[in-house]
Enzyme design. Structure first.
Site, short mmCIF file in Angstrom:
data_model
loop_
_atom_site.label_atom_id
_atom_site.label_comp_id
_atom_site.label_asym_id
_atom_site.label_seq_id
_atom_site.Cartn_x
_atom_site.Cartn_y
_atom_site.Cartn_z
N LYS A 74 0.87 -1.18 0.00
CA LYS A 74 0.00 0.00 0.00
C LYS A 74 0.90 1.22 0.00
CE LYS A 74 -4.45 1.03 0.50
NZ LYS A 74 -5.61 0.32 -0.05
N GLY A 172 -25.07 2.69 2.85
CA GLY A 172 -24.13 3.28 1.89
C GLY A 172 -24.64 3.03 0.49
N GLY A 174 -23.09 4.26 -2.51
CA GLY A 174 -22.09 4.72 -3.47
C GLY A 174 -21.77 3.59 -4.43
N VAL A 176 -20.14 0.77 -4.18
CA VAL A 176 -20.34 -0.60 -3.71
C VAL A 176 -21.81 -0.88 -3.40
CG1 VAL A 176 -19.69 -2.29 -1.93
CG2 VAL A 176 -18.00 -0.65 -2.75
N GLY A 177 -22.46 0.01 -2.63
CA GLY A 177 -23.85 -0.21 -2.22
C GLY A 177 -24.81 -0.31 -3.39
P1 NAD Z 1 -18.47 5.80 -2.15
O1 NAD Z 1 -17.82 7.05 -1.69
O2 NAD Z 1 -18.79 5.62 -3.59
O3 NAD Z 1 -19.87 5.60 -1.35
C1 NAD Z 1 -19.96 5.69 0.04
C2 NAD Z 1 -21.43 5.78 0.39
O4 NAD Z 1 -21.55 5.70 1.81
C3 NAD Z 1 -22.12 7.07 -0.04
O5 NAD Z 1 -23.42 6.76 -0.50
C4 NAD Z 1 -22.22 7.87 1.26
O6 NAD Z 1 -23.33 8.75 1.26
C5 NAD Z 1 -22.42 6.73 2.23
N1 NAD Z 1 -22.14 7.05 3.62
C6 NAD Z 1 -21.10 7.72 4.14
N2 NAD Z 1 -21.25 7.80 5.48
C7 NAD Z 1 -22.40 7.16 5.79
C8 NAD Z 1 -23.09 6.88 6.99
N3 NAD Z 1 -22.61 7.27 8.15
N4 NAD Z 1 -24.27 6.20 6.92
C9 NAD Z 1 -24.77 5.79 5.74
N5 NAD Z 1 -24.14 6.00 4.58
C10 NAD Z 1 -22.98 6.68 4.60
O7 NAD Z 1 -17.56 4.62 -1.59
P2 NAD Z 1 -17.49 3.13 -2.14
O8 NAD Z 1 -16.44 3.04 -3.17
O9 NAD Z 1 -18.86 2.63 -2.39
O10 NAD Z 1 -16.89 2.40 -0.85
C11 NAD Z 1 -17.68 2.10 0.28
C12 NAD Z 1 -16.87 1.27 1.26
O11 NAD Z 1 -16.41 0.09 0.62
C13 NAD Z 1 -15.58 1.94 1.78
O12 NAD Z 1 -15.38 1.48 3.09
C14 NAD Z 1 -14.50 1.39 0.87
O13 NAD Z 1 -13.23 1.41 1.51
C15 NAD Z 1 -14.99 -0.02 0.69
N6 NAD Z 1 -14.51 -0.68 -0.52
C16 NAD Z 1 -14.73 -0.14 -1.75
C17 NAD Z 1 -14.31 -0.83 -2.88
C18 NAD Z 1 -14.58 -0.31 -4.26
O14 NAD Z 1 -14.35 -1.06 -5.23
N7 NAD Z 1 -15.10 0.89 -4.44
C19 NAD Z 1 -13.60 -2.05 -2.75
C20 NAD Z 1 -13.40 -2.58 -1.47
C21 NAD Z 1 -13.87 -1.87 -0.36
#
Ligand code: NAD
Length: 365
Positions: A74, A172, A174, A176-177
């Site tokens: 990392k 969430g 974003g 992933v969700g």
């Molecule tokens: P993103 O920024 O696209 O989305 C994050 C979402 O979480 C947003 O909808 C935001 O409004 C919401 N959020 C933030 N705080 C919140 C809270 N307190 N309650 C409810 N919702 C809340 O991020 P992402 O890429 O979807 O990543 C989400 C998580 O998954 C992170 O922990 C990231 O490290 C992990 N992750 C992402 C990936 C990837 O491929 N993007 C891979 C592995 C792990």
């Protein structure tokens, strides 16, 4: 800071400083016995060596559990991702790590495809590129959410659930969700509640996903969707559901709210969404948890396949095959050994890394 050196790493800890730009950066290469370390570049004014060192170990385990030909590493750049000089920072960083041939940078917080393209232009060694130059856009394709849905398919039987018709709540909305919601619905699961940083929405009969996506895109929040009851963010943990997918931020499930969770299966889409104490409490209550480094490995698998110049179709096939098989393997081991799935996954990862280390000598590159 205290670094613990154990039986697998970390192999290299490097600090860089470019006074002309100026900025500082770190790279931690934890272990490369299974292949060059693949791991994200975190860009933030707050990133520190301790965070990078911990994340490097997570990457070693994540790659080993996913059975990828990579070790773990990392890096961190102490900078504001919105700095007007950010291209120069990335290009300078790329030249700093040019000779570290056992480290392949990839996107993490504060990066996008442009930043990976700048690194590629400097040193030609990176994952997470734009499509125009051979990349697989993993957030656009929903690689991690796709993996979450495959994880559900592998885990449901262990929790006594049928995925078809299972009620799902997702924290969430974003990258992933959203993708998790889409791909779980494709498998006939019913998404009954979702939330983002501004609150959530709940309908026990199931939410209309197309309208929900439209509301999020046009109004910026799922609470603008008018087909369900608006709930407070924290309520996502108390709604009646079978599967819970935390896909937002770390440590959101604690001993405090774990008692209220009704789901029988938790798939950790976010990294470390539950504290160790909460994971133990939930297990005692019979709730099955598939840990982050199994459930959210879809993006890493796609990045690894992009680096190997594979196609989108091959990457999706690999995510399906690897995540389903690994989920079953870990849950069987956890059940057989009477341990938590996270512990089972860590043991398997450590065994795979140590077994590869028997064939490797440490070398400087
Ligand atoms: P993103 O920024 O696209 O989305 C994050 C979402 O979480 C947003 O909808 C935001 O409004 C919401 N959020 C933030 N705080 C919140 C809270 N307190 N309650 C409810 N919702 C809340 O991020 P992402 O890429 O979807 O990543 C989400 C998580 O998954 C992170 O922990 C990231 O490290 C992990 N992750 C992402 C990936 C990837 O491929 N993007 C891979 C592995 C792990």
């Amino acid at each position: 800071m205290n670094i613990t050196f154990d039986d697998i790493g970390p192999a290299k800890i490097i600090q860089f400083y470019a006074p002309q730009v100026p900025f500082r950066a770190f790279v931690v290469i934890d272990n490369t016995a299974r292949g060059p370390a693949l791991g994200g570049v975190r860009v933030s004014p707050e990133v520190d060596l301790k965070e990078v060192y911990r994340l490097a170990r997570t990457m070693t385990f994540k790659s080993a559990v996913a059975d990828l030909p990579h070790g773990g590493g990392k890096s961190g750049i102490i900078a504001d991702p919105k700095d007007p000089d950010i291209e120069r920072i990335f290009r300078t960083f790329a030249r700093m790590i040019g000779n570290l041939s056992d480290y392949i940078p990839a996107p993490d917080m504060g990066c996008n495809e442009d930043s990976m393209a700048w690194i590629h232009d400097e040193i030609g060694r990176v994952a997470g590129l734009p499509e125009e130059i051979g990349g697989l856009p993993l957030d656009k394709l929903g690689a991690t959410g796709y993996g979450v849905a495959e994880c559900a398919a592998g885990a449901c039987g262990f929790a006594g659930l049928e995925l078809s018709g299972a009620r799902v709540a997702i924290q969430g909305f974003g990258s992933v969700g959203r993708a998790a919601a889409h791909f779980l619905a494709e498998k006939k699961a019913r998404v009954v509640a979702v939330s983002d940083s501004r609150g959530g929405v709940h309908d026990p009969q199931g939410l209309d996903l197309e309208q929900l996506f439209a509301a999020k895109d046009t109004k910026g929040t799922v609470t603008a969707f008018d087909g369900g009851r608006v709930i407070a963010g924290e309520e996502i943990f108390t709604v009646d559901c079978d599967i819970l997918v935390p896909a937002a931020t770390p440590d959101v499930i604690s001993a405090h709210n774990a008692v209220e969770i009704k789901a029988r299966l938790i798939l950790e889409g976010a990294n470390i969404p539950a504290t160790p104490q909460a994971e133990r409490l939930l297990a005692e209550r019979g709730v099955l948890i598939v840990p982050d480094f199994i459930a959210n490995a879809g993006g890493l698998i796609m990045a690894s396949l992009e680096y190997a110049r594979k196609t989108e179709k091959e990457a999706f096939a690999a995510i399906e095959e690897k995540i389903r098989a690994n989920t079953r393997h870990i849950l069987e081991k956890a059940k057989g050994d009477g341990i938590l799935p996270r512990e089972a996954a860590e043991r398997i990862a450590r065994e795979r890394v140590r077994s590869a280390m028997r064939y490797r000598e440490y070398t400087y590159s």
